[in-house]
Design an enzyme around this catalytic site. Structure first.
Site, PDB file in Angstrom:
ATOM      1  N   THR A 174       0.816  -1.222   0.000  1.00  0.00           N
ATOM      2  CA  THR A 174       0.000   0.000   0.000  1.00  0.00           C
ATOM      3  C   THR A 174       0.850   1.272   0.000  1.00  0.00           C
ATOM      4  OG1 THR A 174      -1.661  -1.202   1.236  1.00  0.00           O
ATOM      5  CG2 THR A 174      -1.838   1.190   1.275  1.00  0.00           C
ATOM      6  N   GLY A 213       2.689  -2.966   8.163  1.00  0.00           N
ATOM      7  CA  GLY A 213       2.762  -3.628   9.469  1.00  0.00           C
ATOM      8  C   GLY A 213       4.168  -4.112   9.766  1.00  0.00           C
ATOM      9  N   GLU A 457      -6.226  -6.309   3.725  1.00  0.00           N
ATOM     10  CA  GLU A 457      -6.366  -7.502   2.864  1.00  0.00           C
ATOM     11  C   GLU A 457      -7.464  -7.282   1.823  1.00  0.00           C
ATOM     12  OE1 GLU A 457      -4.717 -10.237   2.436  1.00  0.00           O
ATOM     13  OE2 GLU A 457      -3.343 -10.219   4.131  1.00  0.00           O
TER      14      GLU A 457
END
Ligand SMILES: Cc1cc2nc3c(=O)[nH]c(=O)nc-3n(C[C@H](O)[C@H](O)[C@H](O)COP(=O)(O)OP(=O)(O)OC[C@H]3O[C@@H](n4cnc5c(N)ncnc54)[C@H](O)[C@@H]3O)c2cc1C
Length: 705
Positions: A174, A213, A457
């Site tokens: 992303t 993350g 996701e």
């Protein structure tokens, strides 16, 4: 009417409602209103139900629950963001030291060993989302991208170190400017033939990697970027980019920043990256789908750019497969807490009688029990899809075909299971009244940590439209082959056979809904009156027909609307935009019919009497609840109004029949006692002065957290 009277009698005579609630005295003092026992009169075995729910690796689950009793894993809801991140990292390290992640990443893993991983993951979701998502980002996303997009060279070089967390990493797809639209990413990887390197760049501020993350602790990343060779853009590919040197120092041409405090999941360090002419060796390209030779030649087994991109993204679908179970498991925790508390908790009631457990209020049952049914249905489907995933073929072509099927199912199910969980947790929160708002009772924390399941996701709305697009594409393919009409959807026996080119068209021109009759080998008009008998509304086949009609209706409407927009001069993009709502309904109808199919089959093949009787009631409730409450069943009046009215009444009757079994139905979810808050048992005793003294830090006459 007679049935409603029976229902009223049932409620007033329910054994738990009649259990004594007079003021009582215990070692803890006097209760005004004693909580009722959470045991009940159900004869359905919790153990058998639990086997139906969990299905595999019971010993692994038991061992995992034991592990999670270690002091390191004790739940604490009063930590700072730093404490929570550090603790979550230490917990991840503990699992890595035990070798659990390696089982997932091992290129030679077997379906059996992967199912063992799923069993542990089920437990982790029920335990704490911070740990699960942190493990997911490190193992599933970072490790999974190396395993599934890389080749032997990458497997040998990286997988062991990733599994044991010696090479902490992250998955950098992303960007600030692009999330759902992955093809629009701006980061570049330019091949330099002279040095045999790729040069990674963040060309604009909107190209900065965002939300990644484990970004602050990672030493390497799988970076998704536009591949440029000799001035030609070959589209999105994945590259391993080191983020730190051997001493843990970040190079001068990489910048990393924190995404800061979030709504939940604060044990996960989400961050941002900027790359400025970062050079990586040619071999760092994850080259399973495509490769760049020393001469700068671009090679791929899949010629079509869109198909290659689709195949790459499909290989990353493991996260979605896992999240179907994840959402279902979080809902299990919320429902276990809410139902057990609702059985123990009493409010109001008839004069001169004990107060009534709130679980005996019909209104309360209507909120919680359909959610239990939804969880059982989604649970069956989740097991089915994870089995498809672990058993995918090693043969390249066959695997590409299978991945298409898994991709569409996992995408749609990820979306619907997430929404279902959010609805369930919100209902559970409210069903527990004020107690539902306390973090130590877990539900608020589960809600905050899992809300992002709708977004990461793949955004849920975007995913549902993708499902619809795939269905319409298959329709177009069937048309090309002269099989006029829409594709025949998945059946238990042929799953998504239409995707393998064996589609049969359903005539769009039929005045009445039609379904494929396998025994007659032709389409037949649905004749709902054929089911006319005393109990047709609970009949699985009758309910399935209604789901099929809704599905048929949705795709027929979508195709007609798309055609009309195009006939009016809209291009493809504009037509889809204007038909977005119909597309989402179409995706939902397709997936919900699939879930019902799986639930029916699961009960038939995996359960035995007497729990089957109760499960059949759950299935009947699951279907009737949706038919009588969802606009897409009601709006177009393709089901006789009389049937809808009867089903709406029948829901209440089934709720009364299920009431004695509710405690066992949620206990069968298998949430261990040490992960259940005190409100699930004797909540008055648990909140007594003596217990408060034990649990808190006492300063003068004030307690501090
Ligand atoms: C906590 C967290 C952790 C994350 N971890 C990672 C990670 O480790 N690695 C990583 O790469 N990414 C990660 N992400 C990013 C995540 O995958 C993206 O946020 C997600 O894909 C959505 O992209 P976006 O945020 O750009 O939203 P957008 O794509 O901008 O969507 C915003 C809204 O627009 C709507 N929308 C978009 N397109 C359409 C359309 N065509 N039709 C109708 N509506 C549309 C969506 O439904 C959505 O509601 C994480 C995100 C969060 C919040």
């Amino acid at each position: 009417m007679q049935r409603l009277n029976e229902l009223a009698v049932h409620l007033s005579l329910h054994p738990e409602a009649a259990a004594g609630a007079a003021p009582s005295t215990t070692a803890h003092g006097t209760y005004h209103s004693a909580p009722s026992a959470t045991s009940n009169s159900s004869t359905v075995s919790i153990d058998l139900l639990n086997k139906f729910v969990d299905k595999h690796n019971f010993a692994t689950r038991k061992a995992m629950w034991e592990l999670l009793k270690e002091p390191l894993f004790e739940l604490d809801y009063n930590m700072s963001i730093k404490q929570l991140r550090d603790l979550t990292l230490r917990r991840l390290q503990r699992l890595s030291d035990l070798g659990y992640p390696y089982q997932m990443l091992d290129p030679n893993s077997t379906p059996e060993s992967q199912m063992e991983v799923y069993a542990r993951t089920d437990c982790m979701y029920m335990y704490d989302c911070n740990l699960t998502v942190r493990v997911g980002a490190h193992v599933n996303l970072w490790g999974g991208s190396v395993r599934n997009l890389g080749t032997e060279y990458h497997h040998e070089k990286y997988l062991k170190d990733i599994a044991y967390n010696r090479l902490p990493g992250c998955f950098a797809m992303t960007e600030l400017g692009h999330g759902s639209n992955v093809k629009g990413l701006e980061t570049t990887a330019t091949f330099d033939k002279a040095t045999q390197e790729f040069i990674i760049n963040t060309p604009t501020e909107s190209a900065q990697k965002f939300w990644i993350g484990n970004a602050l602790t990672a030493h390497a990343a799988t970076v998704f970027a536009q591949l440029h060779i000799g001035g030609v853009n070959r589209g999105i590919h994945a590259f391993i980019v080191p983020l730190r040197d051997a001493n843990g120092k970040i190079p001068h041409n990489i910048r990393i920043a924190d995404c800061g405090m979030k709504m939940g999941l604060n044990g996960v360090d989400n961050g941002r990256f900027w790359f400025n002419n970062v050079r990586i060796p040619r071999m760092n390209m994850l080259n399973r789908m495509a490769n760049v030779t020393e001469d700068g030649e671009y090679l791929s087994m899949i010629e079509d750019n869109d198909m290659r991109f689709g195949a790459m993204v499909a290989e990353l679908v493991a996260g979605r497969v896992s999240m179907i179970g994840g959402s279902t498991n979080l809902a299990k925790v919320g429902l276990t807490i809410a139902v057990l508390y609702s059985i123990a908790r009493r409010q109001f009631g008839p004069d001169d009688s004990p107060e009534r457990p709130i679980m005996d209020y019909l209104l309360h049952q209507r909120r919680l029990v359909p959610e239990i049914a939804g969880v059982y249905a989604m649970n069956a489907t989740s097991h089915y899809v994870r089995n498809l995933w672990v058993n995918r073929s090693a043969d390249f072509d066959e695997r590409i075909r299978q991945m298409k099927e898994i991709h569409i199912l996992a995408s749609g199910l990820k979306a619907l299971s997430g929404w279902q969980m959010r609805q369930a947790l919100s209902t559970c929160r409210e069903a527990c009244g004020g107690q539902g708002y306390a973090s130590w009772n877990r539900i608020p924390v589960l809600m905050a940590d899992s809300d992002v399941f709708m977004t990461f996701e793949g955004d849920n709305n975007v995913l549902l439209v993708q499902v619809a697009r795939q269905l319409v594409k298959e329709y177009a393919r069937a048309m090309e082959k002269g099989q006029a009409g829409i594709p025949q959807f998945a059946k238990p026996t042929d799953r998504l056979a239409h995707m393998a080119g064996t589609a049969r068209g359903v005539p769009l021109s039929a005045a009445k809904p039609v379904v494929w009759d396998a025994s007659a080998q032709r389409f037949v008009e649905v004749n709902l009156s054929a089911f006319d008998n005393g109990s047709k509304h609970r009949n699985a086949e009758f309910q399935m027909r209604i789901f099929e009609i809704r599905e048929y209706d949705a795709i027929k409407r979508l195709i007609a609307a798309l055609s009309a927009k195009k006939a009016a001069g809209h291009n493809d993009d504009s037509a889809w935009n204007l038909c977005g709502e119909l597309a989402a309904v179409c995706g939902q109808a397709y997936i919900e019919r699939f879930v019902l199919t799986r639930f029916i089959e699961d009960i038939q093949t995996e359960s035995s009497a007497p729990e089957r009787l109760v499960l059949e009631k759950l299935r009947a409730l699951h279907a009737m609840w949706r038919i009588t409450t969802q606009p897409s069943f009601l709006a177009y009046q393709f089901i006789p109004r009389q049937d809808i009215e009867i089903m709406a009444d029948e829901v209440n009757v089934i709720l009364a029949e299920l009431r004695p079994h509710l405690a066992n139905l949620v206990k069968a979810f298998g949430v261990p006692q040490h992960l259940l808050p005190a409100i699930t048992s004797d909540y008055v005793a648990a909140h007594s002065w003596a217990e408060t003294l034990k649990a808190s830090e006492f300063k003068g006459n004030v307690f501090h957290l």
